[in-house]
Design a protein around this motif. Structure first.
Motif, PDB file in Angstrom:
ATOM      1  N   LEU A 357      -3.290  81.841 -23.302  1.00 39.14           N
ATOM      2  CA  LEU A 357      -3.890  80.524 -23.488  1.00 39.14           C
ATOM      3  C   LEU A 357      -5.364  80.472 -23.126  1.00 39.14           C
ATOM      4  CD1 LEU A 357      -1.054  78.247 -22.013  1.00 39.14           C
ATOM      5  CD2 LEU A 357      -1.438  78.865 -24.396  1.00 39.14           C
ATOM      6  N   HIS A 358      -5.772  81.229 -22.116  1.00 38.33           N
ATOM      7  CA  HIS A 358      -7.115  81.085 -21.567  1.00 38.33           C
ATOM      8  C   HIS A 358      -7.947  82.352 -21.779  1.00 38.33           C
ATOM      9  CE1 HIS A 358      -6.051  77.274 -19.851  1.00 38.33           C
ATOM     10  NE2 HIS A 358      -5.062  77.797 -19.147  1.00 38.33           N
ATOM     11  N   VAL A 359      -9.246  82.178 -21.628  1.00 40.28           N
ATOM     12  CA  VAL A 359     -10.205  83.263 -21.795  1.00 40.28           C
ATOM     13  C   VAL A 359     -10.699  83.686 -20.412  1.00 40.28           C
ATOM     14  CG1 VAL A 359     -12.437  83.893 -22.792  1.00 40.28           C
ATOM     15  CG2 VAL A 359     -10.891  82.384 -24.048  1.00 40.28           C
ATOM     16  N   TYR A 360     -10.773  85.000 -20.188  1.00 39.56           N
ATOM     17  CA  TYR A 360     -11.308  85.486 -18.922  1.00 39.56           C
ATOM     18  C   TYR A 360     -12.753  85.020 -18.752  1.00 39.56           C
ATOM     19  CZ  TYR A 360      -7.277  88.634 -18.633  1.00 39.56           C
ATOM     20  OH  TYR A 360      -6.006  89.151 -18.551  1.00 39.56           O
ATOM     21  N   GLY A 361     -13.069  84.580 -17.541  1.00 43.50           N
ATOM     22  CA  GLY A 361     -14.398  84.068 -17.247  1.00 43.50           C
ATOM     23  C   GLY A 361     -14.469  82.554 -17.229  1.00 43.50           C
ATOM     24  N   THR A 362     -13.382  81.869 -17.617  1.00 40.22           N
ATOM     25  CA  THR A 362     -13.371  80.405 -17.635  1.00 40.22           C
ATOM     26  C   THR A 362     -13.343  79.871 -16.210  1.00 40.22           C
ATOM     27  OG1 THR A 362     -12.163  80.421 -19.712  1.00 40.22           O
ATOM     28  CG2 THR A 362     -12.180  78.366 -18.472  1.00 40.22           C
ATOM     29  N   PRO A 363     -14.256  78.951 -15.840  1.00 38.19           N
ATOM     30  CA  PRO A 363     -14.207  78.347 -14.502  1.00 38.19           C
ATOM     31  C   PRO A 363     -13.147  77.237 -14.438  1.00 38.19           C
ATOM     32  CG  PRO A 363     -16.452  78.367 -15.405  1.00 38.19           C
ATOM     33  CD  PRO A 363     -15.509  78.633 -16.538  1.00 38.19           C
ATOM     34  N   PHE A 364     -12.428  77.180 -13.332  1.00 36.44           N
ATOM     35  CA  PHE A 364     -11.436  76.139 -13.055  1.00 36.44           C
ATOM     36  C   PHE A 364     -11.699  75.574 -11.665  1.00 36.44           C
ATOM     37  CE2 PHE A 364      -9.268  78.493 -16.342  1.00 36.44           C
ATOM     38  CZ  PHE A 364      -8.504  77.552 -17.020  1.00 36.44           C
ATOM     39  N   PHE A 365     -11.769  74.268 -11.563  1.00 40.64           N
ATOM     40  CA  PHE A 365     -11.870  73.627 -10.252  1.00 40.64           C
ATOM     41  C   PHE A 365     -10.469  73.187  -9.853  1.00 40.64           C
ATOM     42  CE2 PHE A 365     -12.745  70.326  -7.138  1.00 40.64           C
ATOM     43  CZ  PHE A 365     -13.761  70.901  -6.394  1.00 40.64           C
ATOM     44  N   ILE A 366      -9.964  73.718  -8.737  1.00 46.84           N
ATOM     45  CA  ILE A 366      -8.599  73.467  -8.272  1.00 46.84           C
ATOM     46  C   ILE A 366      -8.675  72.632  -7.004  1.00 46.84           C
ATOM     47  CG2 ILE A 366      -6.456  74.533  -7.498  1.00 46.84           C
ATOM     48  CD1 ILE A 366      -7.094  76.922  -9.220  1.00 46.84           C
ATOM     49  N   GLU A 367      -7.904  71.557  -6.983  1.00 51.16           N
ATOM     50  CA  GLU A 367      -7.998  70.599  -5.879  1.00 51.16           C
ATOM     51  C   GLU A 367      -6.607  70.205  -5.405  1.00 51.16           C
ATOM     52  OE1 GLU A 367      -7.640  66.680  -4.254  1.00 51.16           O
ATOM     53  OE2 GLU A 367      -7.569  66.834  -6.441  1.00 51.16           O
ATOM     54  N   GLY A 368      -6.429  70.200  -4.072  1.00 49.30           N
ATOM     55  CA  GLY A 368      -5.155  69.826  -3.477  1.00 49.30           C
ATOM     56  C   GLY A 368      -5.102  70.258  -2.025  1.00 49.30           C
ATOM     57  N   GLU A 369      -3.886  70.528  -1.526  1.00 47.85           N
ATOM     58  CA  GLU A 369      -3.676  70.956  -0.140  1.00 47.85           C
ATOM     59  C   GLU A 369      -2.821  72.211  -0.120  1.00 47.85           C
ATOM     60  OE1 GLU A 369      -1.893  67.574   1.665  1.00 47.85           O
ATOM     61  OE2 GLU A 369      -3.799  66.564   2.059  1.00 47.85           O
ATOM     62  N   LEU A 370      -3.200  73.179   0.756  1.00 48.41           N
ATOM     63  CA  LEU A 370      -2.491  74.445   0.865  1.00 48.41           C
ATOM     64  C   LEU A 370      -2.244  74.773   2.341  1.00 48.41           C
ATOM     65  CD1 LEU A 370      -4.312  76.664  -1.796  1.00 48.41           C
ATOM     66  CD2 LEU A 370      -2.037  75.655  -1.977  1.00 48.41           C
ATOM     67  N   PRO A 371      -1.148  75.498   2.642  1.00 51.81           N
ATOM     68  CA  PRO A 371      -0.864  75.883   4.039  1.00 51.81           C
ATOM     69  C   PRO A 371      -1.662  77.124   4.444  1.00 51.81           C
ATOM     70  CG  PRO A 371       0.921  76.598   2.627  1.00 51.81           C
ATOM     71  CD  PRO A 371      -0.039  75.861   1.740  1.00 51.81           C
TER      72      PRO A 371
END
Length: 548
Positions: A357-371
């Motif tokens: 589905l995606h192309v290498y090099g695509t920026p993604f902003f990921i937001e949430g909470e992690l342990p």
């Protein structure tokens, strides 16, 4: 006499030519009249529709959209609507993005499997190459100038899902000993992946994989149980040897490892191929069997259970029939692992995504909470990541595996990641979906209220009884035969009259019929009746007389 005869001949010729011309004109007159009627009808149609704004051809022209991600939904955002965007360290993300640009710039031809972003990342990569950014404010301005934020998720969902992975550091040996007796295999020479050459540097983790027998026969490759039992042993495929099958399993799950030898040196191994069987998560099996609760599941818990239950670990491991083969890579201890894009990964900034589905090099902003701080902690995680790797278990438009580094500490933290997070994909400006949306054809205007009242749209099944909607006749009613079947139905009724009279019951009074006032149905189209022979002859005679 001779001159007079010549004059008469010329007069006759001219008269014959005149009659010939008149005959041609009369024969062409119906065609001219027909063309005139068509032109008049076209002018009348244009005049009747002249009040409609921007009438569109039917069907509407098909537009090639610049951004189509299978199974995904996405919506444009403003940068101010991206939670935590201004607080991130954009310089670290910019460095990871420039690392991917080195691979993107080296692509000489478009990819064989076109994706939504295509080759659009080349434009921001050229801009990044020309800049020398050393502070976070300029890095943030770079992304805001060359990209657009899109909220993305799977259809019907409002968030994505993340897990974590790392590079294990494992003790091993170049030779087999009593302690180190689990082989790490390189890719066998009789392994074939459909659609790829056998001499390829690295083979995909999806697709059909075969083993050749003789010259032509292809069969599925050995599964994990067969390989662990020695199906390919003794062929010189061993890169090194490890202490346990659990160490090898975790190296295969992560896709790379550092093997620390007894003399202090290190061997770096990376994914090279697999045996063609789908990956089965052993953690999911432990959850389904009720051995480890879902909320407590982590890689550390899996390892602890396997160390305490050797026989159960052997059976559990073989439930995952997928088996990974490695290749040795020339990397020092200071270098990070190399992802599927072919560039070194950046801890905390590189992610593995769905390659289909995606192309290498695509920026993604990921937001949430992690342990991150502990197993029960909810540490805010708002970070710009770059897609540089993939994995067989990473599927979907908003699915990521976060690379967290190498070693035991990175393994403990990343092994706790199994959380829902919000995804924002950064799309190059050249693929602005809002700009393309403004070119989308608008449907024709709805009819006026007066026309809608005259011709209301009626559902013919709306006012019918429930059993009649399903094709069952209501009780107390009979179907009216059509004219074609009247004789047949009458004969059938007469033939069955005697049969039904024997078992006849006293007639019941008919149930009162309820008259329901419904809407008037739409008027039927006027029938197209072909005129008879006499009418056609009368029309031709009338037309001829009018044109005389």
């Amino acid at each position: 006499m001779a001159p007079e005869a010549l004059t008469n001949k010329r007069h006759l010729r001219r008269l014959a030519a005149a009659f010939f011309v008149i005959a041609i004109v009369l024969s062409l007159a119906p065609f001219a009249a027909n063309a005139a009627r068509k032109a008049y009808a076209q002018r009348a149609t244009r005049s009747a529709h002249s009040h409609l704004p921007n009438a569109h051809p039917v069907p509407y022209p098909r537009l090639e959209w610049p951004l189509e991600i299978s199974g995904g939904q996405y919506a444009p955002l403003a940068w101010s609507d991206v939670a935590g965007w201004s607080a991130d360290d954009h310089l670290q993300a910019y460095k990871a993005f420039r690392t991917s640009c080195a691979s993107i710039a080296g692509q000489r031809k478009p990819p064989a499997d076109p994706k939504a972003l295509g080759t659009s990342l080349r434009e921001p990569c050229r801009a990044a190459k020309a800049l020398d950014i050393t502070d976070g404010a300029k890095a943030r301005a770079f992304f805001e100038e060359h990209f657009l934020p899109l909220r993305i998720s799977r259809l019907g969902e409002d968030a994505g899902f993340v897990t974590g992975y790392y590079e294990p550091i494992i003790d091993g040996s170049r030779t087999q000993t009593d302690v180190y007796n689990v082989p790490v295999y390189r890719r066998p020479s009789n392994l074939f992946v459909r659609g790829f050459k056998q001499e390829a540097v690295s083979l995909p983790n999806k697709g059909q994989v075969f083993r050749k027998i003789g010259r032509r026969k292809l069969v599925p490759y050995y599964d994990r149980a067969e390989i662990e039992d020695g199906a390919i042993a003794g062929r010189g495929l061993e890169i090194c040897w490890l202490k346990s099958q659990t160490d090898l399993l975790f190296a295969q799950i992560q896709g790379s490892a550092r093997v620390r030898l007894e003399d202090g040196s290190t061997i770096r191994i990376n994914y090279d191929a697999y045996n063609g069987y789908p990956y089965t998560a052993v953690g999911r099996i432990l959850i389904d069997r009720g051995i480890i609760p879902k909320e407590q599941m982590s890689m550390q818990k899996i390892r602890e259970w396997m160390d305490q239950n050797p026989d159960g670990a052997n059976e559990l491991r073989r439930q995952n029939r997928s088996y990974v083969f490695f290749r040795e890579v020339a990397l020092s201890d200071k270098d990070e692992a190399v992802g599927a894009q072919g560039v070194p990964l950046t801890p905390g900034r590189s992610i593995a995504v769905d390659k289909s589905l995606h192309v290498y090099g695509t920026p993604f902003f990921i937001e949430g909470e992690l342990p991150i701080e502990s197993e029960q902690s909810k540490t805010p995680f708002r970070r710009l990541m770059v897609a540089q790797d993939t994995g067989s278990a990473i599927t979907g438009p908003a699915r990521a595996d976060i690379y967290y580094g190498a070693g035991a500490d990175a393994g403990r933290v990343s092994g706790r990641f199994r959380h829902n997070m919000r995804f924002v994909m950064l799309v190059p400006q050249s693929l602005d979906p809002a700009a393309r949306g403004r070119k989308m054809p608008v449907p024709d205007p709805r009819p006026s209220k007066k026309i809608a009242k005259l011709f209301p749209q009626v559902d013919p099944l709306k006012d019918q009884p429930k059993d009649q909607k399903n094709g069952v006749k209501p009780s107390g009613t009979s179907a009216v035969p059509t004219p074609k079947n009247t004789a047949k139905n009458t004969a059938k009724n007469a033939a069955g009259a005697a049969e039904s009279a024997k078992n006849a019951t006293p007639p019941q009074p008919p149930a009162p019929t309820q008259v329901v006032a419904g809407k008037a149905p739409l008027p039927e189209a006027r029938p197209n009746i072909e005129p008879g022979r006499e009418a056609r002859r009368h029309r031709r005679v009338t037309h001829y007389r009018r044109n005389r």
